[in-house]
Scaffold this motif. Structure first.
Motif, PDB file in Angstrom:
ATOM      1  N   PHE A 368       0.825  -1.200   0.000  1.00 23.86           N
ATOM      2  CA  PHE A 368       0.000   0.000   0.000  1.00 23.86           C
ATOM      3  C   PHE A 368       0.863   1.256   0.000  1.00 23.86           C
ATOM      4  O   PHE A 368       0.593   2.218  -0.735  1.00 23.86           O
ATOM      5  CB  PHE A 368      -0.926   0.002   1.220  1.00 23.86           C
ATOM      6  CG  PHE A 368      -1.775   1.244   1.333  1.00 23.86           C
ATOM      7  CD1 PHE A 368      -2.946   1.360   0.604  1.00 23.86           C
ATOM      8  CD2 PHE A 368      -1.404   2.284   2.168  1.00 23.86           C
ATOM      9  CE1 PHE A 368      -3.728   2.498   0.703  1.00 23.86           C
ATOM     10  CE2 PHE A 368      -2.173   3.424   2.282  1.00 23.86           C
ATOM     11  CZ  PHE A 368      -3.341   3.532   1.546  1.00 23.86           C
ATOM     12  N   GLY A 369       1.926   1.261   0.796  1.00 24.15           N
ATOM     13  CA  GLY A 369       2.780   2.443   0.857  1.00 24.15           C
ATOM     14  C   GLY A 369       3.532   2.697  -0.428  1.00 24.15           C
ATOM     15  O   GLY A 369       3.730   3.847  -0.821  1.00 24.15           O
ATOM     16  N   LEU A 370       3.946   1.647  -1.131  1.00 26.18           N
ATOM     17  CA  LEU A 370       4.687   1.836  -2.372  1.00 26.18           C
ATOM     18  C   LEU A 370       3.783   2.307  -3.509  1.00 26.18           C
ATOM     19  O   LEU A 370       4.228   3.051  -4.389  1.00 26.18           O
ATOM     20  CB  LEU A 370       5.377   0.527  -2.768  1.00 26.18           C
ATOM     21  CG  LEU A 370       6.542   0.086  -1.867  1.00 26.18           C
ATOM     22  CD1 LEU A 370       7.026  -1.285  -2.279  1.00 26.18           C
ATOM     23  CD2 LEU A 370       7.682   1.093  -1.926  1.00 26.18           C
ATOM     24  N   LYS A 371       2.545   1.864  -3.510  1.00 28.76           N
ATOM     25  CA  LYS A 371       1.630   2.273  -4.581  1.00 28.76           C
ATOM     26  C   LYS A 371       1.132   3.699  -4.384  1.00 28.76           C
ATOM     27  O   LYS A 371       0.782   4.374  -5.347  1.00 28.76           O
ATOM     28  CB  LYS A 371       0.438   1.313  -4.640  1.00 28.76           C
ATOM     29  CG  LYS A 371       0.785  -0.036  -5.225  1.00 28.76           C
ATOM     30  CD  LYS A 371      -0.458  -0.910  -5.363  1.00 28.76           C
ATOM     31  CE  LYS A 371      -0.116  -2.243  -5.992  1.00 28.76           C
ATOM     32  NZ  LYS A 371      -1.312  -3.120  -6.132  1.00 28.76           N
ATOM     33  N   GLY A 376       6.365   6.304  -0.004  1.00 30.59           N
ATOM     34  CA  GLY A 376       7.430   5.318  -0.111  1.00 30.59           C
ATOM     35  C   GLY A 376       8.439   5.399   1.014  1.00 30.59           C
ATOM     36  O   GLY A 376       8.979   4.387   1.469  1.00 30.59           O
ATOM     37  N   GLU A 377       8.710   6.626   1.482  1.00 30.49           N
ATOM     38  CA  GLU A 377       9.679   6.764   2.557  1.00 30.49           C
ATOM     39  C   GLU A 377       9.158   6.201   3.872  1.00 30.49           C
ATOM     40  O   GLU A 377       9.940   5.806   4.740  1.00 30.49           O
ATOM     41  CB  GLU A 377      10.047   8.240   2.725  1.00 30.49           C
ATOM     42  CG  GLU A 377      10.708   8.843   1.491  1.00 30.49           C
ATOM     43  CD  GLU A 377      11.018  10.316   1.685  1.00 30.49           C
ATOM     44  OE1 GLU A 377      10.652  10.847   2.763  1.00 30.49           O
ATOM     45  OE2 GLU A 377      11.605  10.916   0.772  1.00 30.49           O
ATOM     46  N   GLN A 378       7.847   6.171   4.049  1.00 32.41           N
ATOM     47  CA  GLN A 378       7.293   5.664   5.295  1.00 32.41           C
ATOM     48  C   GLN A 378       7.485   4.164   5.453  1.00 32.41           C
ATOM     49  O   GLN A 378       7.469   3.653   6.572  1.00 32.41           O
ATOM     50  CB  GLN A 378       5.797   5.993   5.385  1.00 32.41           C
ATOM     51  CG  GLN A 378       5.477   7.477   5.427  1.00 32.41           C
ATOM     52  CD  GLN A 378       3.994   7.730   5.537  1.00 32.41           C
ATOM     53  OE1 GLN A 378       3.201   6.795   5.627  1.00 32.41           O
ATOM     54  NE2 GLN A 378       3.609   9.002   5.531  1.00 32.41           N
ATOM     55  N   VAL A 379       7.657   3.465   4.355  1.00 35.24           N
ATOM     56  CA  VAL A 379       7.709   1.995   4.411  1.00 35.24           C
ATOM     57  C   VAL A 379       9.104   1.468   4.122  1.00 35.24           C
ATOM     58  O   VAL A 379       9.264   0.264   3.911  1.00 35.24           O
ATOM     59  CB  VAL A 379       6.684   1.389   3.427  1.00 35.24           C
ATOM     60  CG1 VAL A 379       5.274   1.752   3.815  1.00 35.24           C
ATOM     61  CG2 VAL A 379       6.974   1.832   1.990  1.00 35.24           C
TER      62      VAL A 379
END
Length: 1001
Positions: A368-371, A376-379
């Motif tokens: 979910f974070g990458l999409k 992206g930085e959170q994951v």
């Protein structure tokens, strides 16, 4: 009645009391004979066969008469017979709507309520509960259930509770009226404890009104401190959860109750609390969760003491992560806490089930974070932990046979992250292939799972490889500088691991017990063929498949060849089909395999310009050799082979397996190749057929200046018509393929677009003002269809090579025709991937129709009096069958189309003139919605005076998206309209010699 079936064959062929396929009355009479037997065993055997009868012949008349007959035996039979009638009602729930005389059925069986036998009354109450869906507001039944709750017999009271639960779920009035009664019984001291435990689940159906739901919730909350026993607490919490999930307004309050009971010291109570949390985390009620509830839930993780509780807790987090709203909240506010508890669970390598569930939670958060842009930085730290522990979990679960479900979970969520991050997917492919290719011994089920995971990863990267320039992951920077160089092609990382996969495949084939790993051989073969789709197979790969011919059985070989046909490797397919066709003993299978072999040989000629026999003897080791045949010779030879394949497929078809789709598809393919052959002929004829001397005058007279180029203009326009005919044929085949899978439908869409695009390119050459280009509606969601669509994109790019000319100064030159030849080269050199529906029918939808009236025999017409209307009644039954868990598409409604056409006009006298403007064709349409797989409709057909009419009934299926499919059966009859004697004219004078003589008799 005549039963009219479609082209699909039913897969259920069990014998049933030696019944005739087209005579349900004979079956019913045989069952009635068993019911009238004096032996109780034969009676029970006849009763238990009724559900099978209803499934085979779900007509209302038959079902109604059967239930009325069962009601009579329910009244007069023993309790054992009543029990089996109850089972029939429970198993025939889908057909209860078809009981026409439901009042008579209830009135008949209700007589048992006055019996002195409490067991008989209990069976009656359970039967009434089983049919509650069709009698929800029957006040007489409501009163009987309420009265039975006060019985002194335990069996009768338990049956009344069961009936109360059934009616409360169907009737709001019954639920409201019974709320006070059930609450009084629960609070009463005279009702035993086991009875109260049965009464509490009835309250979950009291959600029809907000007032009643609130009253029930307060009642359950009052019961919790009064009955602190473990069984009561579990039952009450479950009831409150079910009630809250249906009303939604009570979700926040129920979450507070569950959080309080998380501190209970009893393990079954905590497990029920976690299951209730899991229920409330579903899609319908997750949006009602307040923000503090999620934080409070995460803080309670330390209260989960054993592995089962931790697994349930992680299942709750997994469900919350599936919802975008709560997943974003988890990443933003609870990322550190989630990462900490998941790592704690993953570190427990003695419990792989909990560890893999924690990995699943992290994977969903990462995906979910990458999409989501900007997340992206959170994951990054979560992705780092996934990379750190993924390989260890994979190795530990792959070696244990009892960890198959855990391994599936790891592989599934690894593929999910791959779809969001290609870099992770590349490393994940290396991990899985290395694990599969090492010398360790893995259980067959686990090895199959790893092979399937590799196939899923390969499919994803193949989609990226052939993605359109406007598709996802390929949108360029708007500020980038335009350059002439094309972007570097995307490469499937599976190609780099192909030697390891081939080594594993050869190792399995060389083993003595390779029969135990046939499924792995099939998947690995599919993986090799999918990875090399669109490429020339190296000799080592071909030798590996040749080795399979001597070690594997015919069915496995056929499945490998089928996969080769689906991914465009027609040389391997032809090699295997030819070998297997010489072994099978069935004539139909022999001709079917011969047809497949001829199709593959034709495609080999189109792709490589070489005969199959020549390729078999002189197979190039690495690169495809130069073609030996010219383009016209390739098209001509391939067309001849397709005609032979058509003849072989007709020989291989049978009434049970008519091969309708296969025959239609081969006809279209042969027609398309003949059209391409015509295009090459036009190119060759341009040199030897110059424009005539009067071409300019003809162009001026016709005001079509392109006619000055002579023969080539008319031939190109003829070619456009042929291509549009192919496009229409593909469209008709698409409309008739209701049961086809998504890959096949996408393939037909792309094939239709290819014909339309090629026709448009030729129209832009031979017409001054061509129409708008066709719109491409799909880019393909599967590797083979996206590869096919990519060839169409190359054709669009090739169109740019046409000379840019104004509309009033167009020419037709060699350069134009060279572009057409280049387009044909693209079409022929793109390997054809045969659609899946050509080999497999994963879903079958069959419509059986009964049309009345029917003639006494097939050769006789239906007689109708002149001046009257013909009433045509149509009844039908839908039969579904699917090998998958979910149907591709379902029947929402059915369109009945009735057409009446005059075929023989009535005899007219010499003075009578035909009516001007009389319309002898009548078309009537009606849309009916099936009720429990049964449909009925009627038509009032106006018939003119005299003559014979051809009446045709066609059936069209409308799916849930409103798309109409031309797949239904077709029925026709001849109707003869009798002449009205009162309107007949005077007889014509006789021309015989005895005109003036008087008749004596």
């Amino acid at each position: 009645m005549a039963h009219l079936t479609g082209t699909r064959v039913s897969t259920f062929n069990e014998s049933f009391l030696n019944e005739n396929e087209h005579d349900s009355n004979a079956v019913l009479m045989e069952l009635d004979k068993g019911l009238r037997s004096t032996k109780q065993g034969i009676q029970c055997e006849a009763v238990v066969r009724f559900p099978r009868l209803f499934e085979k012949y779900p007509f209302p008349i038959l079902i109604n008469s059967s239930f009325i007959k069962l009601a009579d035996y329910f009244v007069s039979g023993s309790n054992l017979l009543r029990f089996w009638v109850l089972r029939v009602c429970q198993q025939s729930e889908n057909h209860l709507d078809k009981i026409l005389n439901i009042d008579s059925f209830v009135r008949c069986i209700f007589v048992v309520m006055h019996s002195n036998d409490p067991v008989a009354r209990a069976l009656l109450l359970r039967t009434l509960g089983a049919v509650s869906r069709v009698i929800p507001e029957k006040q007489q039944v409501h009163h009987a259930i309420r009265r039975a709750l006060d019985s002194h017999d335990t069996i009768e009271v338990e049956a009344a509770i069961y009936a109360s639960s059934c009616f409360a779920a169907q009737s709001s009035s019954f639920a409201i009226s019974m709320c006070a009664k059930i609450s009084d019984m629960i609070e009463s001291l005279q009702v035993p404890v086991p009875m109260k435990l049965l009464l509490i689940p009835v309250l979950r159906h009291m959600h029809h009104e907000a007032t009643t739901a609130s009253l029930v919730s307060r009642l359950c909350m009052d019961l919790l401190p009064k009955y602190p026993a473990q069984s009561f607490v579990v039952a009450i919490i479950d009831t409150l959860t079910q009630l809250s999930s249906r009303t939604l307004v009570g979700v926040p309050g129920q979450l507070d109750v569950l959080l309080d009971f998380m501190q209970d010291l009893r393990t079954p109570v905590r497990i029920q609390v976690l299951r209730s949390f899991n229920e409330l985390a579903g899609r319908q009620s997750v949006h009602a969760w307040p923000k503090p509830a999620i934080k409070a839930l995460i803080d309670r993780f330390e209260l989960c003491t054993n592995s089962k509780e931790q697994f349930l807790f992680l299942s709750i987090l997994l469900k919350l992560s599936e919802c975008p709203l709560t997943c974003q909240q988890l990443l933003r506010e609870h990322r550190v806490a989630l990462l900490r508890l998941c790592i704690q669970c993953i570190s427990k390598l003695d419990d792989y089930t909990t560890a893999t569930q924690a990995m699943a939670v992290l994977s969903v958060l990462v995906a979910f974070g990458l999409k989501k842009k900007g997340s992206g930085e959170q994951v990054d730290d979560i992705l780092h932990m996934v990379n750190l522990h993924m390989e260890g979990l994979l190795l530990c679960t792959a070696k244990r046979a009892e960890c198959t479900r855990d391994l599936r979970r790891v592989l599934t969520y690894g593929i999910r992250i791959t779809k969001a991050n290609a870099e992770f997917g590349t490393s994940f492919i290396g991990i899985v292939t290395s694990t599969l290719g090492d010398k360790g011994a893995y259980p067959p089920a686990n090895a199959e799972l790893m092979c399937e995971a590799l196939a899923g990863l390969c499919e994803h990267f193949q989609l990226r490889k052939y993605a359109f320039s406007t598709a996802e992951d390929l949108i360029g920077d708007d500020n980038a500088m335009d350059i002439d160089e094309l972007p570097p092609p995307k490469v499937n990382p599976m190609l780099a691991r192909l030697p390891l996969i081939l080594h594993k495949l050869n190792t399995i084939i060389d083993q003595e017990n390779c029969e135990e790993q046939l499924r792995s051989v099939e998947i690995l073969s599919s993986l090799v063929l999918q990875t090399t789709m669109g490429c020339y197979l190296p000799q080592k790969v071909v030798q590996c498949f040749e080795k399979c011919l001597g070690r594997l059985n015919c069915w496995t070989l056929y499945r490998i060849a089928r996969t080769a046909s689906r991914y465009g490797h027609h040389y391997v397919a032809a090699h295997i089909y030819t070998k297997v066709s010489q072994i099978v003993i069935s004539d139909h299978m022999h001709y079917f395999l011969v047809a497949l072999s001829q199709i593959s040989q034709a495609e080999c000629i189109l792709n490589y310009g070489l005969e199959y026999a020549y390729m078999r003897d002189n197979y190039a080791p690495k690169v495809a050799p130069d073609p030996l045949m010219t383009l016209m010779k390739r098209l001509e030879t391939a067309s001849n082979l397709y005609q032979q394949a058509l003849a072989s497929l007709r020989a291989g078809s049978s009434p049970q397996h008519p091969c309708t789709f296969q025959l239609e598809y081969l006809k279209i393919r042969a027609q398309f190749l003949q059209t391409l052959h015509l295009a090459v002929t036009v190119k060759n004829a341009q040199v030897i057929v110059p424009p005539p001397a009067i071409a300019g005058s003809l162009a001026q007279n016709s005001r079509d200046y392109l006619q000055k180029f002579g023969h080539v203009t008319n031939q190109l326009r003829k070619l456009v018509k042929a291509l549009k005919a192919c496009e229409e044929t593909y469209a008709r085949l698409y409309k008739s393929s209701f049961d086809a899978d998504h890959v096949t439908l996408e393939f037909l869409e792309v094939a239709e677009f290819q014909c339309a695009l090629f026709a448009h390119i030729i129209e832009s050459i031979c017409y001054a003002t061509p129409p708008e280009p066709p719109v491409f509606l799909t880019t393909g969601d599967h590797p083979e269809t996206r590869y096919f669509a990519a060839s169409c994109q190359r054709m669009e790019q090739m169109q740019k090579n046409l000379p840019q000319e104004p509309a009033n100064a167009k020419t037709i030159s060699n350069r134009h025709l060279d572009v057409i030849i280049a387009q044909i080269e693209i079409i022929t050199k793109t390997p054809l991937c045969l659609p899946r529906y050509f080999f497999q029918i994963l879903q079958s939808t069959q419509i059986k129709l009964s049309v009345s009236p029917q003639p006494r025999s097939a050769t006789e017409p239906v007689n109708v009096q002149s001046g009257s209307n013909l009433v045509i009644k149509v009844e039908g039954v839908l039969q579904h069958f699917s090998k998958q868990k979910k149907h591709f598409r379902r029947v929402e409604s059915v369109q009945l189309s009735l057409t009446s056409q005059l075929i023989t006009p009535p005899p007219r006298s010499s003075q009578e003139l035909p009516k001007q403007g009389a319309n002898d064709t009548v078309t009537l349409n009606q849309i009916v919605k099936p009720q429990r797989d049964f449909l009925s409709g009627s038509f009032l057909l106006p018939i003119s005076n005299g003559g014979h009419f051809q009446v045709t009934l066609e059936t069209f299926v409308v799916d849930e998206n409103g798309i109409t499919w031309c797949t239904g059966p077709k029925s026709s009859m001849v109707v003869r309209v009798l002449e009205d004697p009162s309107k007949q004219g005077a007889p014509a004078p006789s021309t015989s010699q005895a005109v003036g003589q008087t008749r004596r008799f």
